[in-house]
Design a protein around this motif. Structure first.
Motif, mmCIF file in Angstrom:
data_model
loop_
_atom_site.group_PDB
_atom_site.id
_atom_site.type_symbol
_atom_site.label_atom_id
_atom_site.label_comp_id
_atom_site.label_asym_id
_atom_site.label_seq_id
_atom_site.Cartn_x
_atom_site.Cartn_y
_atom_site.Cartn_z
ATOM 1 N N ILE A 1 0.856 -1.180 0.000
ATOM 2 C CA ILE A 1 0.000 0.000 0.000
ATOM 3 C C ILE A 1 0.895 1.233 0.000
ATOM 4 O O ILE A 1 2.091 1.141 0.269
ATOM 5 C CB ILE A 1 -0.938 0.028 1.226
ATOM 6 C CG1 ILE A 1 -0.121 0.033 2.537
ATOM 7 C CG2 ILE A 1 -1.917 -1.142 1.200
ATOM 8 C CD1 ILE A 1 -0.960 0.253 3.794
ATOM 9 N N HIS B 1 -4.966 1.128 -1.736
ATOM 10 C CA HIS B 1 -4.873 -0.328 -1.711
ATOM 11 C C HIS B 1 -5.172 -0.833 -3.116
ATOM 12 O O HIS B 1 -6.160 -0.407 -3.740
ATOM 13 C CB HIS B 1 -5.861 -0.919 -0.705
ATOM 14 C CG HIS B 1 -5.776 -2.398 -0.554
ATOM 15 N ND1 HIS B 1 -6.448 -3.272 -1.389
ATOM 16 C CD2 HIS B 1 -5.090 -3.178 0.327
ATOM 17 C CE1 HIS B 1 -6.194 -4.516 -1.027
ATOM 18 N NE2 HIS B 1 -5.367 -4.486 0.012
ATOM 19 N N VAL C 1 -8.193 1.753 3.606
ATOM 20 C CA VAL C 1 -7.152 1.576 4.619
ATOM 21 C C VAL C 1 -6.811 2.940 5.203
ATOM 22 O O VAL C 1 -6.541 3.891 4.455
ATOM 23 C CB VAL C 1 -5.884 0.931 4.018
ATOM 24 C CG1 VAL C 1 -4.825 0.737 5.097
ATOM 25 C CG2 VAL C 1 -6.230 -0.403 3.355
#
Length: 309
Positions: free
Chosen positions: A182, A207, A213
């Motif tokens: 990421i 992501h 996230v």
């Protein structure tokens, strides 16, 4: 193997010294520190004196703050010593790349450690997430800086990292347990008016599969400390608490540790370091530090109230 510990501060006393003492692989043979001492262990004023008087000590572990650590690491690697770095491995990415090249040139081992990856629940969390489709992952890392870094002004200076000093522990876990990389897409950094580094930060990440996230770091949190990572997947929910020491899946309890910050983490690091040296290898993973660097590049800075001890 004999090992020298460089920098005898809080983390050295709390974690490194006990881990070395309990290890079958290591003997603490010397220290170098301007202030701290370890009873029964010879202390030296600097690395030059240590290397001159104890050429038999081929391994050093550096527990200094990130900014001064680089010069010590260069000196040790150039002298043909194996080097273990406390987290973060450097104040900048370029520094650590330079150390990695120096270790290769002198054919010695360099170990950039991430102690939180050794917390009791992390390996099982990584295994559980493998093969599952992630929908969201949220980090909440809130603690009291006065409790964990009392009077340590270096954390507020450039290179000290501020709230990312603990926050990078969370990022080290996230980059370990996620099966795909990421990167930071946006960040807000709250910086006290009288300091140079953030006291709080909010991060959003890209992501590859579109999962949401995010991370919230805050150093102003009093009371019960919060070190939590929660993930929702297509096949259930996972929750890491106590800094990765406790794992639950769909509410079912898993691994637990009596001491969420130290138990087992540093003994496992020192065991890995011994194996690295025996195999003639290095381990320098910079994924967590890259995320922090990107947060500083992309982050929108907002003023926070002045901080005093």
């Amino acid at each position: 193997m004999d090992i020298a510990l460089i920098g005898i501060g809080k983390i050295a006393r709390d974690a490194h010294v006990p881990a070395i003492a309990a290890s079958p692989d290591w003997d603490l043979a010397a220290t170098v520190s301007r202030q701290g001492r370890v009873e029964g262990v010879q202390d030296y004023p600097d690395l030059d004196t240590l290397f001159a008087q104890r050429p038999d000590i081929r391994v050093v572990s550096l527990c200094l703050p990130p900014v001064p650590r680089f010069a010590y690491a260069v000196q040790a690697l150039s002298a043909g010593r194996h080097v273990m770095l406390e987290k973060p491995p450097g104040a900048t990415l370029a520094e650590v790349h330079a150390l990695e090249a120096l270790a290769r040139a002198h054919r010695v081992s360099l170990f950039a450690t991430w102690h939180s990856r050794e917390a009791a629940g992390v390996a099982a969390a990584k295994s559980w997430l493998a093969g599952r489709a992630l929908r969201s992952l949220r980090v909440v890392w809130k603690e009291d800086v006065r409790r964990w870094h009392p009077g340590q002004d270096w954390i507020w200076e450039p290179g000290g990292m501020g709230v990312f000093d603990p926050g990078i522990n969370a990022l080290s876990i996230v980059t370990e347990i996620l099966p795909v990389p990421i990167h930071v897409s946006s960040a807000v950094l709250e910086v006290p008016e009288n300091r140079q580094t953030p006291i709080a930060a909010t991060l959003e990440f890209f992501h590859p599969a579109g999962a949401k996230v995010s991370a919230v770091f805050d150093w102003r949190h009093e009371g019960v400390q919060s070190w939590t990572i929660e993930a929702e997947t297509d096949a259930g929910q996972m929750r890491l608490t106590k800094g990765g020491a406790h794992l639950s899946v769909d509410g079912v309890e898993g691994m637990d540790s009596a001491d969420p910050t130290l138990d087992g983490e540093y003994p496992r690091l020192y065991a890995k370091f011994a194996t690295l040296i025996q195999r003639g290898g290095s381990n320098v993973d910079l994924a967590p530090l890259r995320l922090v660097a990107d947060a500083h590049v992309l982050g929108r800075r907002v003023a926070a109230a002045p901080f005093t001890w």
